[in-house]
Design an enzyme around this catalytic site. Structure first.
Site, PDB file in Angstrom:
ATOM      1  N   TRP A   1     -11.830  -2.732  -8.604  1.00  0.00           N
ATOM      2  CA  TRP A   1     -12.441  -2.695  -9.774  1.00  0.00           C
ATOM      3  C   TRP A   1     -13.183  -1.197  -9.648  1.00  0.00           C
ATOM      4  O   TRP A   1     -13.784  -0.579 -10.569  1.00  0.00           O
ATOM      5  CB  TRP A   1     -13.650  -3.647 -10.200  1.00  0.00           C
ATOM      6  CG  TRP A   1     -12.948  -4.920 -10.423  1.00  0.00           C
ATOM      7  CD1 TRP A   1     -12.734  -6.099  -9.749  1.00  0.00           C
ATOM      8  CD2 TRP A   1     -12.093  -5.315 -11.530  1.00  0.00           C
ATOM      9  NE1 TRP A   1     -12.143  -7.204 -10.305  1.00  0.00           N
ATOM     10  CE2 TRP A   1     -11.912  -6.495 -11.647  1.00  0.00           C
ATOM     11  CE3 TRP A   1     -11.948  -4.619 -13.013  1.00  0.00           C
ATOM     12  CZ2 TRP A   1     -11.044  -7.294 -12.808  1.00  0.00           C
ATOM     13  CZ3 TRP A   1     -11.485  -5.132 -13.928  1.00  0.00           C
ATOM     14  CH2 TRP A   1     -10.903  -6.649 -13.880  1.00  0.00           C
TER      15      TRP A   1
ATOM     16  N   ASP B   1       0.838  -1.209  -0.051  1.00  0.00           N
ATOM     17  CA  ASP B   1      -0.159   0.018  -0.013  1.00  0.00           C
ATOM     18  C   ASP B   1       0.959   1.215  -0.221  1.00  0.00           C
ATOM     19  O   ASP B   1       1.857   1.438   0.554  1.00  0.00           O
ATOM     20  CB  ASP B   1      -0.743  -0.209   1.240  1.00  0.00           C
ATOM     21  CG  ASP B   1      -1.845   1.023   1.363  1.00  0.00           C
ATOM     22  OD1 ASP B   1      -2.321   1.414   0.317  1.00  0.00           O
ATOM     23  OD2 ASP B   1      -2.804   1.546   2.134  1.00  0.00           O
TER      24      ASP B   1
ATOM     25  N   TRP C   1       2.784   7.780  -2.565  1.00  0.00           N
ATOM     26  CA  TRP C   1       4.353   7.977  -3.123  1.00  0.00           C
ATOM     27  C   TRP C   1       4.235   9.034  -4.454  1.00  0.00           C
ATOM     28  O   TRP C   1       5.045   9.995  -4.493  1.00  0.00           O
ATOM     29  CB  TRP C   1       4.728   6.644  -3.221  1.00  0.00           C
ATOM     30  CG  TRP C   1       6.306   6.754  -3.580  1.00  0.00           C
ATOM     31  CD1 TRP C   1       7.265   6.863  -2.896  1.00  0.00           C
ATOM     32  CD2 TRP C   1       6.726   6.911  -5.014  1.00  0.00           C
ATOM     33  NE1 TRP C   1       8.487   6.489  -3.484  1.00  0.00           N
ATOM     34  CE2 TRP C   1       8.127   6.826  -4.940  1.00  0.00           C
ATOM     35  CE3 TRP C   1       6.260   6.828  -6.184  1.00  0.00           C
ATOM     36  CZ2 TRP C   1       9.023   6.811  -5.667  1.00  0.00           C
ATOM     37  CZ3 TRP C   1       7.032   7.006  -7.277  1.00  0.00           C
ATOM     38  CH2 TRP C   1       8.266   7.111  -7.217  1.00  0.00           C
TER      39      TRP C   1
ATOM     40  N   ARG D   1       1.622  -4.690   6.190  1.00  0.00           N
ATOM     41  CA  ARG D   1       1.132  -3.810   5.097  1.00  0.00           C
ATOM     42  C   ARG D   1       2.086  -2.472   5.517  1.00  0.00           C
ATOM     43  O   ARG D   1       2.475  -2.221   6.359  1.00  0.00           O
ATOM     44  CB  ARG D   1      -0.223  -3.422   5.639  1.00  0.00           C
ATOM     45  CG  ARG D   1      -1.184  -2.284   4.827  1.00  0.00           C
ATOM     46  CD  ARG D   1      -2.387  -1.904   5.363  1.00  0.00           C
ATOM     47  NE  ARG D   1      -2.994  -1.407   4.226  1.00  0.00           N
ATOM     48  CZ  ARG D   1      -4.142  -1.617   3.848  1.00  0.00           C
ATOM     49  NH1 ARG D   1      -4.984  -2.426   4.245  1.00  0.00           N
ATOM     50  NH2 ARG D   1      -4.646  -0.772   2.913  1.00  0.00           N
TER      51      ARG D   1
ATOM     52  N   HIS E   1       2.524   2.961  -8.874  1.00  0.00           N
ATOM     53  CA  HIS E   1       2.543   1.442  -9.110  1.00  0.00           C
ATOM     54  C   HIS E   1       3.735   0.988  -9.584  1.00  0.00           C
ATOM     55  O   HIS E   1       4.285  -0.076  -9.463  1.00  0.00           O
ATOM     56  CB  HIS E   1       1.341   1.216  -9.987  1.00  0.00           C
ATOM     57  CG  HIS E   1       0.080   1.569  -9.173  1.00  0.00           C
ATOM     58  ND1 HIS E   1      -0.179   1.151  -8.038  1.00  0.00           N
ATOM     59  CD2 HIS E   1      -1.229   2.174  -9.803  1.00  0.00           C
ATOM     60  CE1 HIS E   1      -1.523   1.740  -7.689  1.00  0.00           C
ATOM     61  NE2 HIS E   1      -1.972   2.243  -8.793  1.00  0.00           N
TER      62      HIS E   1
ATOM     63  N   SER F   1      -7.155  -6.192  -5.791  1.00  0.00           N
ATOM     64  CA  SER F   1      -8.198  -6.897  -5.159  1.00  0.00           C
ATOM     65  C   SER F   1      -9.681  -6.833  -5.892  1.00  0.00           C
ATOM     66  O   SER F   1      -9.901  -6.037  -6.770  1.00  0.00           O
ATOM     67  CB  SER F   1      -8.453  -6.047  -3.798  1.00  0.00           C
ATOM     68  OG  SER F   1      -9.093  -4.966  -4.068  1.00  0.00           O
TER      69      SER F   1
ATOM     70  N   LEU G   1      10.888 -20.953  -2.925  1.00  0.00           N
ATOM     71  CA  LEU G   1      10.054 -20.145  -2.425  1.00  0.00           C
ATOM     72  C   LEU G   1       8.636 -20.181  -3.218  1.00  0.00           C
ATOM     73  O   LEU G   1       8.689 -20.316  -4.721  1.00  0.00           O
ATOM     74  CB  LEU G   1      10.426 -18.814  -2.371  1.00  0.00           C
ATOM     75  CG  LEU G   1       9.585 -17.721  -1.741  1.00  0.00           C
ATOM     76  CD1 LEU G   1      10.504 -16.685  -1.043  1.00  0.00           C
ATOM     77  CD2 LEU G   1       8.902 -16.750  -2.757  1.00  0.00           C
TER      78      LEU G   1
HETATM   79  C1  FPP Z   1      -1.912   0.036  -3.305  1.00  0.00           C
HETATM   80  O1  FPP Z   1      -1.418   1.287  -3.446  1.00  0.00           O
HETATM   81  C2  FPP Z   1      -1.577  -1.156  -4.069  1.00  0.00           C
HETATM   82  C3  FPP Z   1      -2.556  -1.526  -5.089  1.00  0.00           C
HETATM   83  C4  FPP Z   1      -3.888  -1.159  -5.221  1.00  0.00           C
HETATM   84  C5  FPP Z   1      -2.123  -2.844  -5.682  1.00  0.00           C
HETATM   85  C6  FPP Z   1      -1.045  -2.556  -6.756  1.00  0.00           C
HETATM   86  C7  FPP Z   1       0.277  -2.951  -6.071  1.00  0.00           C
HETATM   87  C8  FPP Z   1       1.362  -2.787  -7.140  1.00  0.00           C
HETATM   88  C9  FPP Z   1       1.112  -2.268  -8.375  1.00  0.00           C
HETATM   89  C10 FPP Z   1       2.572  -2.709  -6.426  1.00  0.00           C
HETATM   90  C11 FPP Z   1       3.542  -3.540  -7.333  1.00  0.00           C
HETATM   91  C12 FPP Z   1       2.636  -4.892  -7.796  1.00  0.00           C
HETATM   92  C13 FPP Z   1       2.964  -5.465  -8.763  1.00  0.00           C
HETATM   93  C14 FPP Z   1       2.449  -6.667  -9.133  1.00  0.00           C
HETATM   94  C15 FPP Z   1       4.475  -5.629  -9.355  1.00  0.00           C
HETATM   95  P1  FPP Z   1      -2.785   2.535  -3.653  1.00  0.00           P
HETATM   96  O2  FPP Z   1      -2.987   2.901  -5.107  1.00  0.00           O
HETATM   97  O3  FPP Z   1      -3.841   1.997  -2.706  1.00  0.00           O
HETATM   98  O4  FPP Z   1      -1.731   3.753  -2.735  1.00  0.00           O
HETATM   99  P2  FPP Z   1      -2.658   4.774  -1.774  1.00  0.00           P
HETATM  100  O5  FPP Z   1      -3.179   4.139  -0.594  1.00  0.00           O
HETATM  101  O6  FPP Z   1      -1.363   5.742  -1.627  1.00  0.00           O
HETATM  102  O7  FPP Z   1      -3.505   5.584  -2.658  1.00  0.00           O
END
Ligand code: FPP
Length: 251
Positions: free
Chosen positions: A80, A31, A36, A199, A48, A76, A142
């Site tokens: 969506w 998260d 960031w 987390r 991301h 998750s 792993l």
């Molecule tokens: C949360 O950050 C992250 C996600 C919704 C999942 C996606 C995760 C990634 C892309 C990290 C790397 C993944 C891969 C597959 C290499 P957020 O968007 O909720 O951040 P915020 O809480 O600061 O808005």
């Protein structure tokens, strides 16, 4: 031949801990990508993108310290609800990351598995996940559970529905349902219980991630945004984990 993980760029090695203090299965909510990016005046998607290196550094650090299973929450069933542009980006990004990292994971002896619901998930993402699963199926260093279109309640409801169908067909007796039998109907029946639940970003909630598997997980919330995470953050969390007294309901 299995490749050794690259050492951390600063040459730092994992803390020396007793084998029984190392968690077998670490679940990670990655998260803070959006925040960031915002701090830098960048679009959320740049956060991301920056999160990719963090995940793969953590995987190398996990191998170095002896963790055997990692579950990464990559998308998750609730994601969506994000803007169509971000959803589209995350779908394409997941597909590309899996393709891009597949050979590297295979060389390190990582077994990649997809955990999640097929419904709504892009066929191209499913294809990449299945290719990675096939390529890495025999690896033993792993296990990396890529949780894509995963939701804890969705997983439990889908399991209940499949089990109800087996009861209706006479394959299972309703009064013979145990926790062990129920777990066979989950998205990934061989997944082990989570020992350490991490987390990033300072938020302290589990957000529908692996509720069945995490009932006795130790929770560690890290005050660092996901793109700033590397294996040292994992190792610090494991040092914290090593201090915990796990009783599993016993006195
Ligand atoms: C949360 O950050 C992250 C996600 C919704 C999942 C996606 C995760 C990634 C892309 C990290 C790397 C993944 C891969 C597959 C290499 P957020 O968007 O909720 O951040 P915020 O809480 O600061 O808005």
């Amino acid at each position: 031949m299995t490749k050794k993980p690259n050492p951390h760029r600063a040459g730092i090695t994992p803390p020396k801990l007793a084998k029984e203090s190392i968690p077998n299965h670490v679940a990670i909510v990655m998260d803070g990508n959006g925040r960031w990016a915002k701090e830098r005046g960048l679009p959320r998607t740049a956060g991301h993108e920056a999160g990719e290196a963090a995940l793969f550094d953590v995987i190398e650090g996990a191998i170095e310290i002896g963790v055997k299973e990692i579950s990464a929450y990559a998308f998750s069933t609730e994601n969506w609800r994000r803007s169509p542009e971000e959803v589209k980006f995350l779908m394409g990004f997941n597909r590309d990351v899996i393709r891009r990292r597949r050979d590297e994971m295979n060389a390190l002896g990582v077994k990649v598995r997809w955990v999640g619901r097929p419904k709504r998930l892009w066929a191209s993402v499913i294809n990449e996940l299945e290719e990675a699963e096939d390529l890495t199926a025999k690896n033993k260093v792993l296990t990396l559970n890529m949780c894509v279109n995963y939701g804890g309640r969705a997983e439990i409801v889908d399991a209940a529905s499949a089990l109800a169908l087996d009861v209706k067909r006479g394959k299972v007796k309703a009064d013979a349902i145990t926790e062990k039998l129920f777990a066979k109907y989950l998205d990934q029946p061989t997944m082990s219980d989570v020992d350490l639940f991490l987390r990033s970003s300072g938020e302290m909630r589990t957000s529908n991630f692996l509720p069945w598997q995490s009932v006795y997980a130790e929770m560690v919330f890290m005050d660092v945004l996901w793109p700033d995470v590397d294996r040292r953050v994992l190792w610090r969390a494991i040092e914290e984990y090593a201090k915990r007294d796990r009783r599993f309901g016993k006195a």
